[in-house]
Enzyme design. Structure first.
Site, PDB file in Angstrom:
ATOM      1  N   ASN A   9       0.810  -1.019  -0.134  1.00  0.00           N
ATOM      2  CA  ASN A   9       0.165   0.050  -0.094  1.00  0.00           C
ATOM      3  C   ASN A   9       0.951   1.005   0.028  1.00  0.00           C
ATOM      4  O   ASN A   9       1.659   1.678   0.927  1.00  0.00           O
ATOM      5  CB  ASN A   9      -1.018   0.131   1.324  1.00  0.00           C
ATOM      6  CG  ASN A   9      -1.543   1.195   1.593  1.00  0.00           C
ATOM      7  OD1 ASN A   9      -1.765   1.858   0.178  1.00  0.00           O
ATOM      8  ND2 ASN A   9      -2.438   1.546   2.630  1.00  0.00           N
ATOM      9  N   LYS A  11       0.175   4.308  -0.401  1.00  0.00           N
ATOM     10  CA  LYS A  11      -0.624   5.571   0.204  1.00  0.00           C
ATOM     11  C   LYS A  11      -0.415   6.863  -0.834  1.00  0.00           C
ATOM     12  O   LYS A  11      -0.163   6.577  -1.805  1.00  0.00           O
ATOM     13  CB  LYS A  11       0.083   5.735   1.510  1.00  0.00           C
ATOM     14  CG  LYS A  11      -0.114   4.275   2.613  1.00  0.00           C
ATOM     15  CD  LYS A  11      -0.015   4.594   3.883  1.00  0.00           C
ATOM     16  CE  LYS A  11      -0.131   3.407   4.831  1.00  0.00           C
ATOM     17  NZ  LYS A  11      -0.041   3.413   6.016  1.00  0.00           N
ATOM     18  N   HIS A  97      -9.391   1.089   4.976  1.00  0.00           N
ATOM     19  CA  HIS A  97      -8.162   1.342   5.688  1.00  0.00           C
ATOM     20  C   HIS A  97      -8.385   2.500   6.596  1.00  0.00           C
ATOM     21  O   HIS A  97      -8.941   3.284   6.678  1.00  0.00           O
ATOM     22  CB  HIS A  97      -7.087   2.161   4.767  1.00  0.00           C
ATOM     23  CG  HIS A  97      -5.624   1.795   5.344  1.00  0.00           C
ATOM     24  ND1 HIS A  97      -5.416   2.878   6.139  1.00  0.00           N
ATOM     25  CD2 HIS A  97      -4.535   1.010   5.107  1.00  0.00           C
ATOM     26  CE1 HIS A  97      -4.157   2.748   6.540  1.00  0.00           C
ATOM     27  NE2 HIS A  97      -3.641   1.493   6.017  1.00  0.00           N
ATOM     28  N   GLU A  99      -6.682   4.854   7.933  1.00  0.00           N
ATOM     29  CA  GLU A  99      -6.551   6.335   7.497  1.00  0.00           C
ATOM     30  C   GLU A  99      -7.490   6.782   6.861  1.00  0.00           C
ATOM     31  O   GLU A  99      -7.995   8.048   7.178  1.00  0.00           O
ATOM     32  CB  GLU A  99      -5.127   6.247   6.633  1.00  0.00           C
ATOM     33  CG  GLU A  99      -3.953   6.153   7.397  1.00  0.00           C
ATOM     34  CD  GLU A  99      -2.803   5.623   6.561  1.00  0.00           C
ATOM     35  OE1 GLU A  99      -2.722   5.421   5.299  1.00  0.00           O
ATOM     36  OE2 GLU A  99      -1.743   5.050   7.448  1.00  0.00           O
ATOM     37  N   GLU A 169      -5.114  -4.680  10.643  1.00  0.00           N
ATOM     38  CA  GLU A 169      -4.051  -3.810  10.757  1.00  0.00           C
ATOM     39  C   GLU A 169      -4.392  -2.912  12.077  1.00  0.00           C
ATOM     40  O   GLU A 169      -5.127  -2.031  12.122  1.00  0.00           O
ATOM     41  CB  GLU A 169      -4.056  -2.940   9.512  1.00  0.00           C
ATOM     42  CG  GLU A 169      -3.541  -3.601   8.333  1.00  0.00           C
ATOM     43  CD  GLU A 169      -3.418  -2.408   7.477  1.00  0.00           C
ATOM     44  OE1 GLU A 169      -2.300  -2.589   6.882  1.00  0.00           O
ATOM     45  OE2 GLU A 169      -3.911  -1.306   6.994  1.00  0.00           O
ATOM     46  N   GLY A 175       2.747   2.439  10.848  1.00  0.00           N
ATOM     47  CA  GLY A 175       3.600   3.634  10.609  1.00  0.00           C
ATOM     48  C   GLY A 175       4.326   3.985  11.818  1.00  0.00           C
ATOM     49  O   GLY A 175       4.963   4.967  11.845  1.00  0.00           O
ATOM     50  N   SER A 215       3.691  -2.017  10.350  1.00  0.00           N
ATOM     51  CA  SER A 215       4.955  -1.905  10.713  1.00  0.00           C
ATOM     52  C   SER A 215       5.664  -3.342  10.351  1.00  0.00           C
ATOM     53  O   SER A 215       6.805  -3.721  10.981  1.00  0.00           O
ATOM     54  CB  SER A 215       5.401  -1.684  12.094  1.00  0.00           C
ATOM     55  OG  SER A 215       4.986  -0.295  12.228  1.00  0.00           O
TER      56      SER A 215
HETATM   57  P1  PGA Z   1       3.009   0.438   7.735  1.00  0.00           P
HETATM   58  O1  PGA Z   1       1.560   0.659   6.979  1.00  0.00           O
HETATM   59  O2  PGA Z   1       3.456  -0.910   6.999  1.00  0.00           O
HETATM   60  O3  PGA Z   1       3.883   1.506   7.051  1.00  0.00           O
HETATM   61  O4  PGA Z   1       2.899   0.466   9.183  1.00  0.00           O
HETATM   62  C1  PGA Z   1       0.608  -0.401   6.831  1.00  0.00           C
HETATM   63  C2  PGA Z   1      -0.542  -0.119   6.061  1.00  0.00           C
HETATM   64  O5  PGA Z   1      -0.922   0.945   6.576  1.00  0.00           O
HETATM   65  O6  PGA Z   1      -1.443  -0.780   5.339  1.00  0.00           O
END
Ligand code: PGA
Length: 256
Positions: A9, A11, A97, A99, A169, A175, A215
């Site tokens: 992803n 983003k 997601h 976000e 997640e 992140g 992460s």
């Molecule tokens: P990350 O994000 O691997 O940077 O923690 C995962 C995601 O949001 O899909």
């Protein structure tokens, strides 16, 4: 048989030049995967068709949008519909997601509408769920995540559900560099599979691909993928670096 998937992803990252370079770097070293293993790139809408073109001829690579609208068309300035994705040859879409739930106020009802619209076009849906830190600290994460899944997916028929892959997640791990432990990931994945089995039966639950995200990186992927119910990952930051992403793909390939 259940598929194993590594999805990147991206983003709102990478400019047009970076995208091309990243895909070329990954493709130059990516092993050929068998029918049970898939890699998915989820770039910005802007680069979807270009990435799909760069990956043409590699059946084990798919391209996903990071979102789609719940209507097929109309006066929705700035939006992209599942019909548009489908007609451009895109096969997958990420929905729910954290976000988008947080910054775009996407709730369970909207996500069920988006899921319906995507499935109606024959898109495969990567449906994200996961709890915030306060829910994890309170120990009620299983109920919280279960409710997210029931609210947005449990109206689907058996055949519709077979086009869904769920990505767990935990928000506190996205992140942040703070990964769920392999045991925490496996525990939640087992819970999700049990929930699916309770509603749709053991066979359908057993076929469903469950991804971990948060992460996940080259150094911890192998351990995370040891979980019997962890079938790969939805990768953010580490998907932007070719060698890191390739290491995660190698971990998926090596996992049983
Ligand atoms: P990350 O994000 O691997 O940077 O923690 C995962 C995601 O949001 O899909």
């Amino acid at each position: 048989m259940r598929k194993k998937i590594i999805a990147g992803n991206w983003k709102m990252n990478l400019n047009a030049q970076d995208v091309k370079l990243l895909v070329e770097q990954i493709l130059s070293k990516m092993p050929v995967l068998d029918a049970q293993h898939q890699v998915i790139f989820a770039p910005s809408y802007l680069y979807l068709t270009e990435v799909a073109a760069l990956c043409q001829g590699k059946d084990f690579i798919h391209v996903a949008a990071q979102n789609c609208h719940h209507e097929n068309g109309g006066a929705y300035t700035g939006e992209v519909s599942p019909v548009m994705l489908k007609s451009a040859g895109i096969t997958h879409v990420i929905l729910g997601h954290s976000e988008r739930r947080a910054y775009n106020h996407e709730d369970a009802k909207l996500l069920s509408q988006k899921t319906n619209a995507a499935l109606a076009q024959g898109l495969q849906v990567i449906f994200c769920c996961g709890e915030p830190l306060e829910i994890r600290d309170a120990g009620t994460q299983n109920n919280y995540v279960g409710q997210q899944i029931m609210d947005s997916l449990f109206h689907l028929s058996e055949s519709e559900l077979q086009n869904i892959c769920i990505a767990y997640e935990p928000i506190w791990a996205i992140g942040t560099g703070r990964t769920a432990s392999a045991a925490q990931a496996q525990e939640m994945h087992a819970h999700i599979r049990q929930l699916i089995a309770g509603k749709y039966g053991a066979t359908i639950a057993d076929q469903m691909t469950l991804l971990y995200g948060g992460s996940c990186k080259g150094s911890n992927a192998a351990e995370l993928f040891e979980g019997a119910d962890v079938d790969g990952g939805l990768i953010g930051g580490a998907a932007l670096v070719a060698d890191d992403f390739l290491q995660i793909i190698a971990a998926m390939n090596a996992s049983k």
